[in-house]
Each structure stands twice: as C-alpha cells, then as structure tokens.
Design an enzyme around this catalytic site. Structure first.
Site, PDB file in Angstrom:
ATOM      1  N   ASP A 366      46.501  44.395  55.086  1.00  0.00           N
ATOM      2  CA  ASP A 366      45.414  44.181  56.046  1.00  0.00           C
ATOM      3  C   ASP A 366      45.897  43.396  57.288  1.00  0.00           C
ATOM      4  O   ASP A 366      46.872  42.651  57.219  1.00  0.00           O
ATOM      5  CB  ASP A 366      44.336  43.367  55.314  1.00  0.00           C
ATOM      6  CG  ASP A 366      42.983  43.467  55.978  1.00  0.00           C
ATOM      7  OD1 ASP A 366      42.902  43.977  57.093  1.00  0.00           O
ATOM      8  OD2 ASP A 366      42.011  43.011  55.356  1.00  0.00           O
ATOM      9  N   ASP A 477      42.005  50.615  49.842  1.00  0.00           N
ATOM     10  CA  ASP A 477      41.247  49.475  49.323  1.00  0.00           C
ATOM     11  C   ASP A 477      39.745  49.736  49.409  1.00  0.00           C
ATOM     12  O   ASP A 477      39.289  50.615  50.159  1.00  0.00           O
ATOM     13  CB  ASP A 477      41.633  48.237  50.155  1.00  0.00           C
ATOM     14  CG  ASP A 477      41.469  46.936  49.409  1.00  0.00           C
ATOM     15  OD1 ASP A 477      40.828  46.931  48.335  1.00  0.00           O
ATOM     16  OD2 ASP A 477      41.963  45.898  49.908  1.00  0.00           O
ATOM     17  N   MET A 478      38.941  48.950  48.694  1.00  0.00           N
ATOM     18  CA  MET A 478      37.470  49.098  48.694  1.00  0.00           C
ATOM     19  C   MET A 478      36.912  47.780  48.164  1.00  0.00           C
ATOM     20  O   MET A 478      36.961  47.535  46.967  1.00  0.00           O
ATOM     21  CB  MET A 478      37.134  50.243  47.736  1.00  0.00           C
ATOM     22  CG  MET A 478      35.812  50.902  47.943  1.00  0.00           C
ATOM     23  SD  MET A 478      34.480  50.130  47.039  1.00  0.00           S
ATOM     24  CE  MET A 478      33.193  51.304  47.290  1.00  0.00           C
ATOM     25  N   CYS A 525      42.990  50.668  45.068  1.00  0.00           N
ATOM     26  CA  CYS A 525      42.722  49.234  45.002  1.00  0.00           C
ATOM     27  C   CYS A 525      41.248  49.024  45.307  1.00  0.00           C
ATOM     28  O   CYS A 525      40.683  49.688  46.169  1.00  0.00           O
ATOM     29  CB  CYS A 525      43.593  48.520  46.041  1.00  0.00           C
ATOM     30  SG  CYS A 525      43.225  46.767  46.206  1.00  0.00           S
ATOM     31  N   ASP A 547      43.698  41.223  41.865  1.00  0.00           N
ATOM     32  CA  ASP A 547      44.054  40.289  42.937  1.00  0.00           C
ATOM     33  C   ASP A 547      44.617  38.995  42.359  1.00  0.00           C
ATOM     34  O   ASP A 547      45.082  38.134  43.098  1.00  0.00           O
ATOM     35  CB  ASP A 547      42.819  39.965  43.792  1.00  0.00           C
ATOM     36  CG  ASP A 547      42.642  40.986  44.907  1.00  0.00           C
ATOM     37  OD1 ASP A 547      43.508  41.865  45.063  1.00  0.00           O
ATOM     38  OD2 ASP A 547      41.624  40.897  45.629  1.00  0.00           O
TER      39      ASP A 547
HETATM   40  C1  DGJ Z   1      41.790  43.123  48.646  1.00  0.00           C
HETATM   41  C2  DGJ Z   1      43.046  43.581  47.973  1.00  0.00           C
HETATM   42  O1  DGJ Z   1      42.903  43.588  46.596  1.00  0.00           O
HETATM   43  C3  DGJ Z   1      44.185  42.667  48.425  1.00  0.00           C
HETATM   44  O2  DGJ Z   1      45.359  43.007  47.750  1.00  0.00           O
HETATM   45  C4  DGJ Z   1      44.349  42.819  49.908  1.00  0.00           C
HETATM   46  O3  DGJ Z   1      44.752  44.120  50.229  1.00  0.00           O
HETATM   47  C5  DGJ Z   1      43.054  42.478  50.614  1.00  0.00           C
HETATM   48  N1  DGJ Z   1      41.949  43.221  50.082  1.00  0.00           N
HETATM   49  C6  DGJ Z   1      43.155  42.744  52.091  1.00  0.00           C
HETATM   50  O4  DGJ Z   1      41.986  42.551  52.732  1.00  0.00           O
END
Ligand code: DGJ
Length: 728
Positions: A366, A477-478, A525, A547
């Site tokens: 990000d 990602d989400m 993710c 995470d």
């Molecule tokens: C949530 C993901 O699980 C993290 O690894 C990372 O990519 C953040 N979002 C970035 O905003």
C-alpha cells in the site's frame, strides 16, 4: 470408479478405492441417505430404515403411519410437508405460499465434471471423474431440482451442489438455496470448526454435538476470519492420527451457513449453503440458479487424514493449473518497513538489498498511488503517485527486474475512498441504500461489484496496470466487510440478490484477469486471512495468512489453517522484532522456521538489520531454495497440537527426506520427558538424521519417537532433518 444404480433395490452406490456413499430412492419419490464411509464391495441395505408409528409424526401416505418425512434419513430436505428439521431450500411461489413437493424423476451419469456456471468449483484436470445428477420435480409449480455429485478417482472426495430450475410460467422466489443436505445416522459426534478474528484466525473448536441446531455463518459479505466455511463431524475418539472424520468445506467467498441439527431420534442433519439471511433470488421462468459447490471429505485416518485429502484435492483440482506444480518465489513485502511512507529511492535501496540476500520477488504494498498517505484516501485512483515515484511505476518495475527479481504490487480493487477521484465521478458505484448513510470501515466504501460497469472498469484498470508495468504478482487486498448491501443498478425486487451478485461480480473479474494473465501470481488477502476460502483459492493460489506475523501467534494460526490448506497456500513472512502486532521478541531462526512452514517471505526493513542478521537471512533463503520442493510440495502432517506452553510440532515428508519442526514455546524448569512420535515415516526404511548422522529405522522413529530435550530459552525451535538412506 463407478457410480452404480441398483435398479431392483433403488440404490445409487458411489464408490472408489477410498470410500462408498449410498443414496436410496424411497417410495419412488424421496431421496434417502443410506451410507457414507469405508469402501463397501456392494451395498445390500443391512442398515434398514427405521419404521415406527411415532407421536407428532405426519404421514404422506395416511394409511402408513410408520412412514414419516420427519424421521426419514433424507439426502435432500423437503419443504412444508412434514420434514420439520432444518431446510436446505425454501421457495416462495408467485401466490405467496411456502410449500413444494419435489419427487424423484430421473438420473444421469457422465464421465466428466462441468464447471459450475459463474462459480469456482473443483476442476476435472486429467483425472477420471464420474458425475451423478439426480432430478427431482415439483409438478404443481413445474420446478426442477438437480442434485449434482462428482466422484474423483483416487481421492476421498465427493462434491455436491444443487441447481434450481423454473420450468413454469410464473416467477418463483428462492428464499433459501442451500447447496447440500445430508442426514447422518449417528448423533454421538464431535463438531469441529475454525473460528477467529482479525490477527487471530483459524482457532480450533471441537465440541460434542448437543441436541438442536448448531450453526456457524457469515453475514458480512465475505467468508470472514470469524468463521471458516467449514465443519467436520467425527467420533469422539478420533485423533489427529486415527478415526473417522466427515468434513464439509464450501467453495464460496460470501455469506454462508454451515449447520448441523442433532435431532430427536439419533441422527444428525448437515447442511451448507449461501446464508439465507439477507438473500432472495428471483427465479424467472426458464432460468436456473446454481448453488456453490461443497467439498465432502471422508477420512478413516484421523484429522491429519482429512487435511491430506483437502491439501491434495486443492493443489490438484482447485488452484489455477499454471501454479499446481510451480515453485513460489521468495518475496519481500514493503508494508511493515514503510507503511505509507514510500519514495522511489527508498524502494530501490530496499530492492537492492533484497536482491543481495537472494529475494526473488519485490512487492510494493500500500501507499504507491496518488495521494495515498494514510488509509483515509485514494482507493480507486490506481495511478502512481508521482510525488513519491517521479519516474512512475514502469521505471520502478524495470529497475526491480534489472536486479533479477520479479515485481509485485498491492491493490485493493473492491474499495473506494470517499476522498478519491473515482468516488467524485461515480458516487453511484458504491454499495448503498438510498437515503441511508453509507457506513465506512477503515474510512472506505465498497464498490458495487454487482454492476457490470464497475466490473468492466476494474478489469480494464487492472489489465492496463499489469500490462504497462510488467507486473508479475498482485496482492489483492480487501479490508472491510459489507454494509448497506444495495445497488442502484437493480430493481427493488432484486435488492436481496446483491450480496450474492457481489460475489459473482468478483468471481467474474478474477476469472477474466487470471485467464488474460495466467502467469501473474495473485495473492489473496483480506486484512490477512479474512477471506481465506476455497472460492478465492480457485483464482489465487496463495493467501496472506494473517496480519499477525508474530512467530508464536503464527504457530497457532498456521496450525489451524493447516487443517484445510497446504503450506504452499499460506503466505508467511519473517518480520521484525519487537513484533509490530504484539511487541514480542522471538529469535530470528524461529521466525524463519515458521515462515518456511508456509510460503516464505520477508516483511521488514533489511537496512535496519545488523550484518549478522543479514547474513543469517541470506543463509535462510539459500537453505529454503535448496529444500523448496520439500517445503512447498511434500506431505504436511501435524505431530503435536499446541499445548499450554505453546509447544507444537509438524512434519514435511516426501519419498526422499523429512523435516521435523518442533516449536518449543515457553521454556519450563520442570521439563517433562518428551518423545515426539513421528508417525508418518516409512516403517521399513532407514533414515539418517543430517546433523548427527545417526541412523534409525522408520518404525522406530514412528513408534518410539525422538527426544525433545530441555532448553532454557523461550521460543526455541528444534529441527530434525532426515534423509532416507536405504531399507531395513
Ligand atoms: C491489510 C493487509 O493485510 C496488510 O498486509 C497490508 O497490505 C495492508 N492492508 C495495507 O493497507
């Protein structure tokens, strides 16, 4: 590997070398469940159906008071006519009634497996499969219900799904469209599920079934970290190593229910499907609604056996075939090193150092796109921030490639920030219900993926990025769940379809992108393992597991996920200490053994490490490269479940060698005698342990075990590496 129909006794016998599954037809109308378990040479009906005139029973044939739908072990529930257990489906007619009467009509058998339209499902690939399709019809409303079963050669796996077809002239409304129902002839069972939360995924729950309904579900719009779309039933004496397990896993990424009902006369009904809460589907004349697929898994060799079956079938028949046997690159992800604070120079310095230690894929997380300096803005505006990357992404990607690494990039495509050009231009593209506020999560809104214009926009945007910047890997990602699940593009009558249409839209986007770019590696993710499910796995062969990258927490999370997914599917990174999620210090070695037990990556700023640490990391990477086949493609077994001191152990084993990894957790003064039995070595083979050169027979390692000695250090890892050197 046949499916046989016994015409005289009206039994379908589905079997391969591993198991049998028997369905009966009763009174030429109802589908009954007769047997599931160890392979039978033939089925002759020794477990005859119970026939008792019971109180409160209702009878479809009034003169036959011993025949009641409420006790019959059904293979598909019935609606509104006497089966009072949990329903697998509910159809409301155009006149508002809630009753159907489906009767058996016909069956067909084929030697292929058709993909489910618009949904991910197990792939046939090269192997032999047999599909049985049984049709039931409701002649009053002219509805058809097809029960679809596929049996795979050599696997203890059966898939099930249901299709509802409206052959009538009037619309009907599917209020509940479950994928499968089965009545098992036993109620003395344990129920196994996986539950959790953000940063605490895949905890194991095993409880004795109690009378009544036990249900796990998601109504969050995604499968969720709260509950995995999975349940298993097993004998109370079943262990990791022995005993029967009957498991169910849903190939779907949206709202689901997985439920069991321990009912009054000693049987257990099991169901899985789209969560009927917040769901309704308008089934127009001549239309068919296909439900997502359930994977049924039978193990006679304990929970490890169940896991082996899932690992094999997902690796062989679920993931994008391009990645079935392809080694996965060791990556460096920039998130925990930089968060939103990026610059081209910083990234290039990090990339250079990554290349020096042997990293193969450099992933910019990000923070790389216009004005993305915090979580509150810019999602949707997928253009490089030229203040941070003055030469653009193309140059960055080129420089990374010139260092001999692949280039990966983070996206959160399903989201839009209020503070974004996309939202300014298309406020109607977010999920919303007119006149109600749009609830934010992580200060972001969710795009309405049920809309084809949104789907096309995302396909277009992502395709351009992949092409123009030669992207080898995407982290998809989400980071929030769905609220105000409504769409401005659909009629009032269809608003309860939007939850499912969102998932179908997502699958469509992923289908197009993964077909267009078959070699691009997609990593799933959702704030870690928030949408770790077989539906997403169909498109994305690996998932960022959690995470939480603390080694101790990861030993628990990865242990839990290994019930369902092989290590190659679990992204696992070595991160810094003190750990960013829990503040804990753990040894670098232990962090690496944990990450190697998944799909190895690093997520720290290499520039902040001492030269000894950098050297250690370079050694870890070259070790992993040498044994990558073992870590990524060998069989994986759990040897010891985490105890109160957080000790646990697992094993990677193939034909030639084995790696036993034992996390010692917290040191204790009164260390007990601990011999870890290795269980899965070849009994009559001779093995040599690589650090001591001691030789042992497989049977001795399996039965007598190996000593785990005392060590005065928390979070130490013992590793034993064996090579097969002959037979004995
Ligand atoms: C949530 C993901 O699980 C993290 O690894 C990372 O990519 C953040 N979002 C970035 O905003």
């Amino acid at each position: 590997m046949p499916i046989q129909f016994d015409e005289k006794n009206q039994f379908f016998h589905l079997f391969n070398d591993n198991f049998s599954y028997v369905i009966g037809i009763e009174k030429n109308r109802y589908l009954t469940h007769r047997y599931w378990g160890k392979r039978l040479p033939f089925y002759a009906g020794s477990n005859a159906l119970q026939r008792i005139d019971r109180g409160f029973a209702t009878n479809p044939f009034p003169e036959e008071r011993t025949f009641s739908l409420n006790e019959l072990p059904l293979e598909m529930s019935t609606q509104g006519n006497g089966d009072h257990r949990i329903p697998n489906f509910q159809i409301r007619s155009n006149s508002g009634h809630d009753v159907t009467d489906f009767h058996y009509q016909s069956y067909s058998i084929s030697h292929s497996k058709k993909p489910l339209p618009a949904l991910p499902s197990l792939r046939q690939n090269q192997s032999e499969v047999t599909t049985l399709s049984i049709r039931l019809v409701d002649s009053q409303q002219n509805l058809a219900l097809d029960m679809i079963y596929t049996l795979f050669e050599d696997l203890s796996i059966l898939t099930r799904s249901t299709a509802f077809t409206n052959q009538g002239l009037a619309e009907v409304y599917l209020e509940n469209a479950g994928s499968m129902s089965v009545d098992m002839a036993n109620d003395q069972l344990d129920l196994l599920t996986l539950y959790g939360s953000h940063t605490n995924e895949a905890n194991i729950s095993r409880q004795a079934l109690r009378p009544g309904i036990q249900k796990i579900e998601s109504s969050r719009g995604t499968s969720s970290p709260q509950h995995q779309p999975f349940l298993a039933l097993m004998d109370p004496f079943t262990t990791e190593f022995d005993g029967e397990v009957f498991a169910f896993h849903f190939i779907y990424s949206g709202n689901f229910i997985a439920q069991v009902e321990r009912e009054q006369y000693g049987s257990t009904r099991v169901q899985m499907g789209i969560n009927p809460d917040h769901f309704e589907w308008v089934l127009k004349p001549q239309a068919t609604f296909y439900t997502p697929e359930v994977v049924l898994n039978y193990s006679s060799s304990g929970i490890n056996g169940m896991s082996q079956n899932f690992h094999t079938v997902y690796q062989q028949h679920l993931v994008n075939p391009v990645f079935k046997t392809k080694e996965r690159p060791i990556l460096l992800n920039t998130w925990e090193a930089n968060y939103f604070d990026l610059s081209e120079k910083k990234l290039l310095d990090q990339a250079k150092q990554a290349a020096e230690v042997g990293i193969e894929l450099f992933v910019v997380d990000d923070g790389w796109f216009v004005d993305r300096n915090a979580a509150d803005s810019s999602l949707g505006d997928w253009q490089a921030d030229l203040k941070k990357l003055p030469n653009g992404l193309k140059t960055l990607s080129k420089n990374v490639h010139n260092l001999g690494m692949q280039f990966g990039l983070w996206f959160e495509p399903e989201m839009v920030s209020r503070k974004s050009q996309l939202f300014q231009q298309h406020p109607d593209w977010a999920l919303q219900v007119p006149s109600y506020p749009m609830t934010e999560g992580r200060q972001q809104l969710v795009l309405d993926l049920s809309r084809t214009d949104v789907q096309d926009y995302l396909i277009d945007t992502l395709s351009k990025q992949i092409q123009e910047n030669a992207i080898d890997y995407i982290k998809w990602d989400m980071n929030r769940h769905l609220t105000e699940v409504g769409s401005l593009a659909f009629s009032a009558k269809q608003q309860k379809e939007i939850g499912h249409r969102y998932v179908l839209g997502l699958y469509h986007i992923l289908e197009v992108l993964t077909t267009k770019f078959p070699n691009c590696l997609f990593e799933n993710c959702s704030s870690g393992g928030g949408r770790f499910d077989p539906g997403m796995m169909y498109y994305m062969p690996q998932t960022w597991t959690s995470d939480n990258s603390d080694a101790l927490c990861r030993s628990l999370i990865q242990y839990g996920y290994s019930y369902l997914y092989p290590p190659i599917m679990m992204g696992a990174h070595v991160s810094t200490v003190p750990n960013h999620q829990v503040g804990r210090f753990t040894p670098l070695d232990t962090r690496a053994w944990l990450a190697m037990s998944g799909n190895l990556g690093y997520e720290l700023d290499l520039q902040t490490l001492s030269s000894q640490e950098t050297e250690a990391i370079a050694k870890q990477i070259s070790f992993y490269k040498k044994y990558r086949q073992l870590f990524q493609f060998a069989k994986f077994y759990r040897l010891q479940a985490p105890n109160q001191l957080f000790q646990s152990a697992w094993l990677f084993i193939n034909e030639q060698e084995a790696m036993v990894i034992c996390f010692n957790g917290l040191a204790q003064a009164a260390h007990p005698i601990q011999h870890l039995k290795l269980h899965y070595f070849q009994d009559d083979a001779l093995y040599e342990e690589q650090s001591t050169q001691q030789r042992f027979s497989g049977v001795e390692l399996n039965q007598a075990g190996i000593l785990i000695t005392r060590i005065k250090e928390d979070f130490h890892t013992f590793v034993f590496h064996y090579k097969k050197v002959g037979s004995c």
